[in-house]
Design a protein around this motif. Structure first.
Motif, short mmCIF file in Angstrom:
data_model
loop_
_atom_site.label_atom_id
_atom_site.label_comp_id
_atom_site.label_asym_id
_atom_site.label_seq_id
_atom_site.Cartn_x
_atom_site.Cartn_y
_atom_site.Cartn_z
N VAL A 176 17.06 0.60 31.76
CA VAL A 176 17.97 1.60 32.64
C VAL A 176 19.32 1.27 32.31
O VAL A 176 20.25 0.71 32.51
CB VAL A 176 17.54 1.34 33.75
CG1 VAL A 176 18.20 1.71 35.51
CG2 VAL A 176 16.35 0.95 33.97
N SER A 177 19.70 2.11 31.24
CA SER A 177 21.12 2.66 30.46
C SER A 177 22.03 3.45 31.43
O SER A 177 22.92 3.18 30.55
CB SER A 177 20.77 3.12 29.39
OG SER A 177 20.30 4.09 29.52
N GLY A 178 22.00 3.79 32.06
CA GLY A 178 22.78 4.63 33.46
C GLY A 178 23.20 3.46 34.04
O GLY A 178 23.22 2.58 34.42
N THR A 179 24.66 3.95 34.59
CA THR A 179 25.70 3.67 35.37
C THR A 179 25.68 3.43 36.64
O THR A 179 26.45 2.52 37.19
CB THR A 179 27.59 3.26 34.64
OG1 THR A 179 27.21 4.56 34.90
CG2 THR A 179 26.97 2.99 33.14
N GLY A 180 25.01 3.93 37.09
CA GLY A 180 24.79 4.08 38.57
C GLY A 180 24.01 3.75 39.28
O GLY A 180 23.44 2.76 38.69
N ASN A 181 23.93 3.29 40.56
CA ASN A 181 23.15 2.47 41.46
C ASN A 181 22.02 2.53 41.00
O ASN A 181 21.27 3.93 41.43
CB ASN A 181 23.19 1.92 42.59
CG ASN A 181 25.36 2.01 42.58
OD1 ASN A 181 25.21 1.23 42.29
ND2 ASN A 181 25.42 2.70 44.18
N SER A 182 20.88 1.90 41.86
CA SER A 182 18.97 2.42 41.58
C SER A 182 18.51 1.20 42.29
O SER A 182 19.41 0.25 43.05
CB SER A 182 18.12 1.28 39.79
OG SER A 182 19.00 2.13 39.20
N SER A 183 18.40 2.37 43.45
CA SER A 183 17.26 1.43 44.71
C SER A 183 15.73 1.23 44.30
O SER A 183 15.48 2.28 44.02
CB SER A 183 17.89 2.36 45.89
OG SER A 183 17.32 3.26 45.66
N ILE A 184 15.22 0.06 45.23
CA ILE A 184 13.56 0.23 45.26
C ILE A 184 13.46 0.05 46.84
O ILE A 184 14.12 -1.12 47.64
CB ILE A 184 12.76 -0.87 44.11
CG1 ILE A 184 13.87 -0.04 42.91
CG2 ILE A 184 11.67 -1.10 44.09
CD1 ILE A 184 12.84 -1.49 41.85
N ALA A 185 12.55 0.79 48.25
CA ALA A 185 12.85 0.42 49.10
C ALA A 185 11.27 -0.13 48.86
O ALA A 185 11.77 -1.33 50.51
CB ALA A 185 11.87 1.79 49.36
N GLY A 186 10.85 -0.52 48.20
CA GLY A 186 9.65 -1.93 48.51
C GLY A 186 10.18 -3.28 47.76
O GLY A 186 10.82 -3.39 47.01
N ASN A 187 9.03 -4.40 47.49
CA ASN A 187 9.04 -4.79 47.04
C ASN A 187 9.06 -5.12 46.02
O ASN A 187 8.03 -4.41 45.06
CB ASN A 187 7.67 -5.93 46.94
CG ASN A 187 7.84 -6.31 48.60
OD1 ASN A 187 9.31 -6.02 48.99
ND2 ASN A 187 6.65 -7.15 49.83
N VAL A 188 8.95 -5.40 44.81
CA VAL A 188 9.07 -6.05 42.89
C VAL A 188 8.61 -7.24 43.11
O VAL A 188 8.91 -8.33 43.27
CB VAL A 188 11.03 -6.15 42.72
CG1 VAL A 188 10.66 -5.83 41.06
CG2 VAL A 188 11.52 -4.85 43.13
N GLY A 189 7.52 -7.01 41.82
CA GLY A 189 6.89 -8.29 41.13
C GLY A 189 7.65 -8.47 40.18
O GLY A 189 6.70 -6.96 39.41
N ILE A 190 7.02 -8.93 39.64
CA ILE A 190 7.46 -8.90 37.23
C ILE A 190 6.14 -10.28 37.51
O ILE A 190 6.62 -11.63 38.03
CB ILE A 190 8.55 -10.31 37.62
CG1 ILE A 190 10.09 -9.29 37.61
CG2 ILE A 190 8.82 -10.72 36.27
CD1 ILE A 190 11.17 -9.39 37.92
N GLY A 191 5.81 -9.88 36.56
CA GLY A 191 3.99 -10.87 36.48
C GLY A 191 3.00 -11.19 37.75
O GLY A 191 2.14 -11.63 37.49
N THR A 192 3.44 -9.79 38.82
CA THR A 192 2.06 -9.55 39.88
C THR A 192 2.06 -8.15 40.29
O THR A 192 3.13 -8.50 40.49
CB THR A 192 2.86 -10.67 40.99
OG1 THR A 192 1.58 -10.33 41.87
CG2 THR A 192 4.14 -10.92 41.73
N ALA A 193 0.92 -8.11 40.60
CA ALA A 193 0.74 -6.78 41.15
C ALA A 193 0.97 -6.13 42.67
O ALA A 193 1.12 -4.47 42.27
CB ALA A 193 -0.11 -5.90 40.44
N ALA A 194 1.07 -7.58 42.82
CA ALA A 194 0.90 -7.72 44.91
C ALA A 194 2.13 -8.76 45.23
O ALA A 194 2.12 -9.48 45.80
CB ALA A 194 0.10 -8.49 45.13
N PRO A 195 3.46 -8.01 44.86
CA PRO A 195 4.69 -8.90 45.00
C PRO A 195 4.50 -8.87 46.80
O PRO A 195 4.53 -8.00 47.61
CB PRO A 195 6.02 -8.50 44.75
CG PRO A 195 5.10 -6.94 44.57
CD PRO A 195 3.93 -7.42 44.52
N THR A 196 4.96 -9.83 47.81
CA THR A 196 4.22 -10.44 49.14
C THR A 196 6.33 -10.12 49.58
O THR A 196 6.74 -10.06 51.14
CB THR A 196 3.94 -11.29 49.38
OG1 THR A 196 4.62 -12.37 48.68
CG2 THR A 196 2.57 -10.77 49.39
#
Length: 337
Positions: free
Chosen positions: A166-186
């Motif tokens: 993501v190279s833009g300078t604006g804000n990014s938002s994710i409403a749900g959970n974020v998983g790195i190395g997992t497809a089912a973050p809690t």
């Protein structure tokens, strides 16, 4: 030509028709004969000038516009929208309903280099509409044509190969959970790996004293929040480039007061409580410093031991409180006696 009443047609059905040419090489061939004129127009009225369909003098095709500025331009007036429809019969998993492909001229002819495909994700018992959007590319002429990103029918985005930047300078938002190395973050952020998991925070500021990465804990349970209620910061000790002397500081906030540093681990491993410059492995500093050692019951005896040998208590000094006698004792140990 034969005038069949409502139809006019060539008397021999195998003949070619030429407009602007006497030697047509297809069933219908139109050749522009005057500069600046469109060789083909389909209009809504006699003065429409190709408002339905036009092949301009530059060879551009316009649908809904009389002045196409690209090889193909589609226009529909407000409220629109302009639309290209790709229709297919099946939406089953693995089928392609439609696709848009990009080709480039390589050795041996044209080959597909990129594709946006609309692929089915349903089964025979489901209704229509279960379609995902899949993006394919390949890196080189000999590279295998592979799926690089998928937007599923449920709105899930999958990037099976490569990285996400993501190279833009604006804000990014994710409403749900974020998983790195997992497809089912809690949790809001969950990191999994088969080896040692680490999270790196990098400060790219110009060299200066006090810079470094940090981790902040913000509270929003107040009318003026959220604001930092606690944080852990990395503190560079000087403004010297190449000098990697850093301390680790722990901050907390009391009601009605600004957030303040409470504990520091300096670059020598010394721990300071109430001081940013500890001079010993542990230094406690305040107007009236106090260290308390408490037991979880009245039967336990709190102890403070000073040892000259880290592997045994051969030379120890012991201070302890005997709860049963309400007495404090000082003892010297020599050879465990």
């Amino acid at each position: 030509w034969t005038d069949g009443g409502t139809n006019v047609y060539t008397s021999t059905t195998t003949d070619n028709v030429g407009i602007g040419t006497t030697t047509p090489t297809s069933t219908l061939e139109i050749v522009k004969t005057a500069a600046g004129t469109a060789p083909l127009m389909v209009s809504s009225v006699a003065t429409g000038d190709g408002d339905y369909f036009i092949v301009s003098s530059a060879g551009n095709v316009g649908i809904g516009t009389t002045g196409p500025q690209a090889q193909l331009e589609i226009y529909k007036a407000y409220p629109g929208p302009s639309e290209i429809r790709l229709s297919g019969t099946y939406h089953y998993s693995g089928t392609t309903i439609g696709k848009i492909s990009a080709y480039q001229n390589e050795s041996g002819g044209y080959s597909e280099s990129g594709r946006i495909a609309f692929e089915g994700e349903g089964n025979s018992s489901q209704s229509v509409g279960r379609v995902g959007i899949v993006f394919y590319t390949r890196s080189t002429e000999s590279n295998t044509f592979l799926e690089k990103m998928r937007l599923s029918k449920d709105g899930n985005v999958t990037i099976p190969l490569g990285t996400l930047t993501v190279s833009g300078t604006g804000n990014s938002s994710i409403a749900g959970n974020v998983g790195i190395g997992t497809a089912a973050p809690t949790e809001k952020l969950q990191v999994h790996d088969s080896s040692d998991v680490q999270l790196r925070l990098v400060d790219d500021s110009a060299v200066a004293a006090g810079i470094g990465g940090g981790l902040s804990f913000a509270a929003s349970q107040v009318t003026s929040g959220p604001f930092d209620s606690a944080k852990i910061t990395l503190e560079k000790l000087n403004a010297t480039a190449g000098d990697s002397s850093y301390d680790l500081a722990f901050w907390t906030k009391r009601d009605g007061q600004a957030i303040a540093e409470r504990v520091r681990i300096d670059n020598q491993g010394n721990v300071g409580i109430g001081t940013t410059t500890p001079q010993a492995l542990l230094e406690v500093y305040s107007a009236s410093p106090e260290i308390r050692i408490s037991t979880v019951s009245t039967t336990g005896d709190p102890k403070l031991r000073f040892s000259a040998n880290s592997y045994s208590n051969t030379y120890d000094t012991l201070i302890w409180n005997d709860n049963s006698e309400a007495q404090t004792y000082f003892d010297n140990y020599y050879n465990n006696n």
